[in-house]
Design an enzyme around this catalytic site. Structure first.
Site, mmCIF file in Angstrom:
data_model
loop_
_atom_site.group_PDB
_atom_site.id
_atom_site.type_symbol
_atom_site.label_atom_id
_atom_site.label_comp_id
_atom_site.label_asym_id
_atom_site.label_seq_id
_atom_site.Cartn_x
_atom_site.Cartn_y
_atom_site.Cartn_z
ATOM 1 N N LYS A 7 -89.535 37.012 78.746
ATOM 2 C CA LYS A 7 -89.036 38.085 79.613
ATOM 3 C C LYS A 7 -89.703 39.405 79.243
ATOM 4 O O LYS A 7 -90.126 39.583 78.105
ATOM 5 C CB LYS A 7 -87.517 38.242 79.405
ATOM 6 C CG LYS A 7 -86.670 37.137 80.012
ATOM 7 C CD LYS A 7 -85.185 37.393 79.764
ATOM 8 C CE LYS A 7 -84.310 36.276 80.308
ATOM 9 N NZ LYS A 7 -84.297 36.170 81.777
ATOM 10 N N ARG A 55 -79.796 25.907 82.970
ATOM 11 C CA ARG A 55 -79.509 24.665 83.709
ATOM 12 C C ARG A 55 -79.855 23.430 82.884
ATOM 13 O O ARG A 55 -79.263 22.369 83.061
ATOM 14 C CB ARG A 55 -80.216 24.697 85.069
ATOM 15 C CG ARG A 55 -81.708 24.779 85.032
ATOM 16 C CD ARG A 55 -82.300 25.251 86.355
ATOM 17 N NE ARG A 55 -82.125 26.691 86.544
ATOM 18 C CZ ARG A 55 -82.362 27.344 87.681
ATOM 19 N NH1 ARG A 55 -82.794 26.707 88.749
ATOM 20 N NH2 ARG A 55 -82.168 28.639 87.759
HETATM 21 N N1 BES Z 1 -80.125 34.165 81.582
HETATM 22 C C1 BES Z 1 -80.977 34.240 82.705
HETATM 23 C C2 BES Z 1 -80.290 34.766 83.958
HETATM 24 C C3 BES Z 1 -79.944 36.216 83.959
HETATM 25 C C4 BES Z 1 -80.928 37.163 84.186
HETATM 26 C C5 BES Z 1 -78.650 36.605 83.835
HETATM 27 C C6 BES Z 1 -80.592 38.494 84.226
HETATM 28 C C7 BES Z 1 -78.312 37.932 83.890
HETATM 29 C C8 BES Z 1 -79.290 38.876 84.094
HETATM 30 C C9 BES Z 1 -81.537 32.867 83.052
HETATM 31 O O1 BES Z 1 -81.736 32.015 81.992
HETATM 32 C C10 BES Z 1 -82.860 33.110 83.703
HETATM 33 O O2 BES Z 1 -83.701 33.683 83.084
HETATM 34 N N2 BES Z 1 -82.976 32.695 84.947
HETATM 35 C C11 BES Z 1 -84.146 32.914 85.678
HETATM 36 C C12 BES Z 1 -84.339 31.707 86.551
HETATM 37 C C13 BES Z 1 -85.651 31.675 87.265
HETATM 38 C C14 BES Z 1 -86.786 31.554 86.282
HETATM 39 C C15 BES Z 1 -85.595 30.509 88.222
HETATM 40 C C16 BES Z 1 -83.967 34.180 86.532
HETATM 41 O O3 BES Z 1 -82.860 34.435 87.010
HETATM 42 O O4 BES Z 1 -84.925 34.933 86.660
HETATM 43 ZN ZN ZN Z 2 -83.578 32.379 80.997
#
Ligand code: BES
Ligand code: ZN
Ligand code: ZN
Length: 490
Positions: free
Chosen positions: A271, A345
């Site tokens: 990230k 997931r």
């Molecule tokens: N933990 C994150 C989701 C998240 C992001 C929660 C920002 C709260 C605030 C999750 O693991 C994630 O990174 N999801 C990705 C999924 C994508 C790569 C399909 C997302 O939401 O960008």
């Molecule tokens: Zn994530």
């Protein structure tokens, strides 16, 4: 915080808190009578001659030893909600405490035209949840000269017994929410998967549920390939935390699964740095699950309730999984990991299939900070709720309305199942469209519940706040009360 339901004749407090609608004449506010304040009482008289506003939350304070009066604006008629009730109470408590007093009695439940149960629930939640701020990591602690504060909620004597129960349940749920918030706010260097397991064990001992924990070697042996794949880049070993509340005579089994990513760096699909610190909150689903297990006995829940937490840390390292890796989940499903940041997931896949196979519950609900897209779908005051079983998800939404922790339904169906189909494996962990990310995440996890009725709560939208209603900046425990209420409704 001590919250009591009392009849008008039993009031004994330093301050009286009375609500007035913006449109109403403050001199005849019904709450004043309850406290024996007449229309021509000096303070109120004075107020009547001022151009004073009773916009929502506006306070007018008339301190007096042993008989202070605080009048607060209810805003426009019909615009009041449970959350707003709690917000009013939180501000009033802060005001009265700030003046060095230890108690207030309020007619707010009667001053509004809100349903009495909703009003009492809102006031109790505002008192209990509104009390917690996250100051315990500061070396200088704020001085507490007041000690325990008491809120008396004045109700009609005929309704006192019923409303006392409503308030008691709201206080228990509020305490669970606070426990979830404290756990969630604990940073990743302290709140490792092992730390969450210890927290669950301590709560199990105190609150009468059994806790078993599986560690890295056992989970690998038992082929939790999706969950272990996420954790393989971290020095902090993964844990599967299994909590079992099984009261004598229980006939039904219900199950709650929580995403416990103690820190989500994104892994190799790392990230961006700005805001990455918030990913200590990626364990909020797990914290809610652990905290709600601790409330079941106090709430008198008669069913067996299983709580399962998949606790892992998602880190990049030489051992970390790569984009393109194919893992085999414990139920045999093969998954292409196209993005190591869609890890929640993968963790839930194995946690859900384990829960189903081992306990055969009547239904499973999961709570997870699963998708950043949830915020865009429902905004930061709603939880995203979804299921292939419409009736079941509606029952969770009804529970959410009741407790004042809002949720909104998102779609599920074959279009979203389709988006999760893999090229080289059964599934892939991201879809190649940029649409409906939250629904597609929900569809992915529902695959692992098979034919067990299943609801997915994406709490990513609402799991932490810059400060809203009666919540201080930080984690909110959103979802905890929804699930507790739904368990009570079963
Ligand atoms: N933990 C994150 C989701 C998240 C992001 C929660 C920002 C709260 C605030 C999750 O693991 C994630 O990174 N999801 C990705 C999924 C994508 C790569 C399909 C997302 O939401 O960008
Ligand atoms: Zn994530
Ligand atoms: Zn995550």
């Amino acid at each position: 915080m001590n919250v009591k339901i009392v009849k008008a004749s039993d009031v004994k407090a330093d301050f009286a808190l009375v609500g007035v609608y913006e449109e109403d004449d403050k001199r005849v506010a019904p709450g004043l009578k309850t406290f024996g304040l007449e229309a021509n009482d000096h303070a109120v008289f004075q107020l009547g001659h001022e151009a004073s506003s009773f916009a929502f939350g506006k306070m007018h304070s008339f301190p007096a030893d042993g008989r202070g009066l605080l009048m607060i604006g209810l805003g426009k008629r019909d615009a009041l909600t449970q959350e707003k009730m709690g917000t009013l109470l939180k501000s009033a408590v802060a005001h009265v405490k700030g003046m060095g007093f230890k108690s207030l009695a309020t007619t707010l439940a009667a001053d509004s035209n809100m349903d009495a149960e909703d009003a009492v629930r809102g006031l109790t939640s505002g008192a209990v949840i509104g009390e917690l701020a996250f100051t315990h990591y500061k070396s200088e602690q704020p001085e507490d000269k007041i000690g325990e504060f008491t809120v008396q909620i004045v109700v009609d004597g005929k309704q006192a017994t019923k409303l006392r129960k409503v308030s008691k349940d709201a206080a228990i749920m509020g305490a669970a929410v606070n426990e979830a918030r404290l756990l969630a706010n604990t940073p990743g260097n302290i709140a490792t998967p092992a730390f969450l397991a210890d927290a669950a064990k301590a709560s199990g001992k105190a609150n009468g549920f059994k806790v078993t924990v599986k560690g890295r070697s056992q989970l690998r042996k038992e082929k939790f390939g999706a969950l272990c794949g996420v954790a393989q880049g971290s020095a902090n070993e993964e844990k599967l935390i299994i909590m079992d509340y099984n009261p004598a005579g229980a006939k039904k089994t219900l199950a709650v699964v929580g995403k416990g990513v103690t820190f989500d760096s994104g892994g190799i699909s790392i990230k961006p740095g700005a805001g990455m610190w918030d990913m200590k909150y990626d364990k909020c689903g797990a914290c809610n699950t652990i905290a709600l297990m601790g409330a079941l006995k106090d709430l008198g829940v008669k069913h067996r309730v299983i709580g399962v937490v998949g606790a892992v840390e998602n880190m990049p390292s030489g051992d970390a999984q790569r984009p393109g890796d194919i893992v085999t989940a414990r139920d045999g499903t093969t998954i292409e990991v196209l993005n190591t940041d869609a890890e929640g997931r993968l963790v839930l896949a194995d946690a859900i299939s384990y829960t189903r196979d081992k306990f055969d519950p009547s239904w499973i609900v999961d709570m997870a900070t699963l998708t950043g897209a949830c915020d865009f779908a429902v905004g930061s005051t709603y939880v995203g709720a979804m299921s292939k079983n419409d009736e079941l998800v509606q029952s969770f939404i009804a529970a959410s309305r009741k407790v004042g922790d809002k949720a909104w339904q998102l779609p599920q169906g074959e279009e979203f199942d389709e988006a999760n189909k893999g090229t080289y494996a059964d599934l892939q962990n991201i879809s190649l469209t940029n649409k409906a990310g939250t629904a597609i995440g929900g569809s992915f996890v529902s695959h692992f519940a098979k034919d067990t009725p299943f609801v997915h709560l994406d709490i990513a939208s609402k799991a932490w706040t810059p400060g809203v209603d009666y919540f201080a900046k930080g984690p909110t425990g959103a979802g905890t009360r929804i699930v507790l209420q739904r368990i009570l409704d079963e």
